[in-house]
Motif scaffolding. Sequence first.
Motif, PDB file in Angstrom:
ATOM      1  N   THR A 386       0.815  -1.226   0.000  1.00  0.00           N
ATOM      2  CA  THR A 386       0.000   0.000   0.000  1.00  0.00           C
ATOM      3  C   THR A 386       0.838   1.261   0.000  1.00  0.00           C
ATOM      4  OG1 THR A 386      -0.119   0.161   2.430  1.00  0.00           O
ATOM      5  CG2 THR A 386      -1.764  -1.235   1.332  1.00  0.00           C
ATOM      6  N   ASN A 387       2.142   1.133   0.170  1.00  0.00           N
ATOM      7  CA  ASN A 387       3.036   2.287   0.285  1.00  0.00           C
ATOM      8  C   ASN A 387       2.787   3.279  -0.845  1.00  0.00           C
ATOM      9  OD1 ASN A 387       5.139   3.865   1.269  1.00  0.00           O
ATOM     10  ND2 ASN A 387       6.670   2.782   0.047  1.00  0.00           N
ATOM     11  N   ARG A 388       2.559   4.526  -0.471  1.00  0.00           N
ATOM     12  CA  ARG A 388       2.142   5.551  -1.430  1.00  0.00           C
ATOM     13  C   ARG A 388       3.127   6.715  -1.427  1.00  0.00           C
ATOM     14  NH1 ARG A 388      -0.990  10.241  -1.396  1.00  0.00           N
ATOM     15  NH2 ARG A 388      -2.400  10.473  -3.184  1.00  0.00           N
ATOM     16  N   PRO A 389       3.515   7.195  -2.585  1.00  0.00           N
ATOM     17  CA  PRO A 389       4.313   8.436  -2.617  1.00  0.00           C
ATOM     18  C   PRO A 389       3.499   9.581  -2.020  1.00  0.00           C
ATOM     19  CG  PRO A 389       4.333   7.340  -4.762  1.00  0.00           C
ATOM     20  CD  PRO A 389       3.288   6.659  -3.942  1.00  0.00           C
ATOM     21  N   ILE A 390       4.154  10.421  -1.262  1.00  0.00           N
ATOM     22  CA  ILE A 390       3.473  11.554  -0.644  1.00  0.00           C
ATOM     23  C   ILE A 390       3.479  12.709  -1.634  1.00  0.00           C
ATOM     24  CG2 ILE A 390       3.516  13.192   1.263  1.00  0.00           C
ATOM     25  CD1 ILE A 390       4.841  10.914   2.907  1.00  0.00           C
ATOM     26  N   GLY A 391       2.310  13.051  -2.104  1.00  0.00           N
ATOM     27  CA  GLY A 391       2.190  14.058  -3.142  1.00  0.00           C
ATOM     28  C   GLY A 391       2.173  15.468  -2.598  1.00  0.00           C
ATOM     29  N   GLU A 392       2.257  16.393  -3.485  1.00  0.00           N
ATOM     30  CA  GLU A 392       2.130  17.797  -3.113  1.00  0.00           C
ATOM     31  C   GLU A 392       0.654  18.174  -3.031  1.00  0.00           C
ATOM     32  OE1 GLU A 392       4.430  20.098  -2.128  1.00  0.00           O
ATOM     33  OE2 GLU A 392       5.676  18.298  -2.039  1.00  0.00           O
TER      34      GLU A 392
END
Length: 595
Positions: A386-392
């Motif tokens: 589930t690891n998700r890039p942290i967006g702006e």
Amino acid sequence: MFQSFETLASPEHGAGRLAQLRAALKKADVQGLIVPRADVHQGEYVAERDQRLQWLTGFTGSAGLCVVLPDVAGVFVDGRYRTQVKSQVDLAHFTPVDWPETQPGDWIKAHLTTGRIGYDPWLHTPAEVQKIEDALAATGVKILPAPNFIDQIWADQPAAPQGKAFVHPLEFAGESHADKRARMAAELAAAGQGACVITLPDSLCWLLNIRGADVPRNPVMLGLAILHADGRLDLFADAAKFDDALLAHLGPDVTLHAPDALLDGLSRVQGKIRLCKKTAPLAVGRHLTQNKIPFDWGDDPCQMAKACKNAAEIEGMRSAHLRDAVAMVEFLAWLDGASDLTEIAVAQKLEGFRRATNALHDLSFDSIVGSGPNGAIMHYRVTEDTNRPIGENELLLVDSGGQYVDGTTDITRTVARGDPGQEARECYTRVLQGTIAISRLRFAKGRAGRDLDGFARWPLWQAGMDFDHGTGHGVGAFLSVHEGPQRLSYTSDVPFRAGMILSNEPGYYREGEFGIRLENLIVVVDAPPMGDHRPQLAFETLTWVPFDRRLVVVDMLTAGERDWLNSYHAEVRARLEVRVSAGAVEWLRAATAGV
């Protein structure tokens, strides 16, 4: 690293395991089974061996149960897990059920007209079973004690934990275990009872001033006990957990027995036995009844005593929170300057800052790091899947805590990454207003969580919003991060007393978009006299970490709310400025400027 990120939920196994279970039930001529998330100790936290609900369904939450019937299997979850459960179970074979709105007994009535439903009496309390029996009283459905069918088919079930137990020092406990046993024993004697059964691991560890390593993130030892009215205690636990130093600490009035010898021990008690209907397994009550051993229903005497922290425990919690606040500020300062992050990277970095205190015993739970839509999953646990890039331009929710020998911490901050938009800021401000409302309260002695919970929700209610969890839970001192019996919740009727520690954590969650939660720990204190001098209580804040000023819509705050926030931030700055690194001081000063 304490925290790992492997995927624990396994919905792909659900269909096969459910079929195995139904085959075992059919062979035994049983039409259904109740599978709780519980062990014989009836605490919230269970060892891997006892994760039967997770093994069967894939659901990893900390509360719930499954009712398996011939044609349907309901997974009962409360408001914290209604988003999570849909991604963790095979929805073709398991049906999520909103609980407690829908009770198991009522659900069974709607899906079965006749038959027998089994339950393991070691995994349910008398109160739980009675409630289901009452609901089914006028039907053709009966529930009855049965073998543990899950254990029969779970081929690779882990072994029982054997973590080493250790002494919790008197300087942090504040009272010797001999004095605690004498105090609890006096209560039994005054009630005309000869002994009581203790099943909750945190009650047992508190009573004996010991800690353990049997349950992840919670320094407890699994065991059972009989406390006698003369202060002696029979302890039923694996001898491998005890070294000579710990046995010397326990002394001659504490006798160690094999874990499975509890029922035999009860037969030797002189006088009536106290049994807690809310926490003792039904099997114990059945044994007493069948063997005509006299007993009374009554509360576990350790629970309330443990909840009301003494001066040493409160001072330890203050110290632990100050240390933890330094780690959090270092983390938040780093986070503001970091880019190209993932949720796992954030969790790893946060643990690193806590480890840098050189005092971290463990995390108090797996850190919840939820960006964007993952923040709306209340008890989200990031995994490699589930690891998700942290967006702006989105919100990042971080709920975390540490276990230190002097105290347990639990803090949530939601922060901005870029510009998440005006609506997100307004929602954040309403949640912050709820946090402030609880922090500023004075209230009459005798009031309970149900009387105060609404203050945290009122700013959200004014906008047609709410959150589906209690505003706060009790917290132990180097014990379980969730502790009863006190709660800051509309379901709690336990009056607050000085020394109780709770979380103050209102939130707001928009599925698929974002989540907001803000959490400080607070301790109940006697309020200074005023007015007609009626006895009142108030809350002292233990957590000292800035809120994200960028997300505060200042015009929405009242003058009193604004004053509280500025005063809180000034206190945070005063306490931490000389403790954080040079690199974090500038961030701290900016984060705690006035609004």
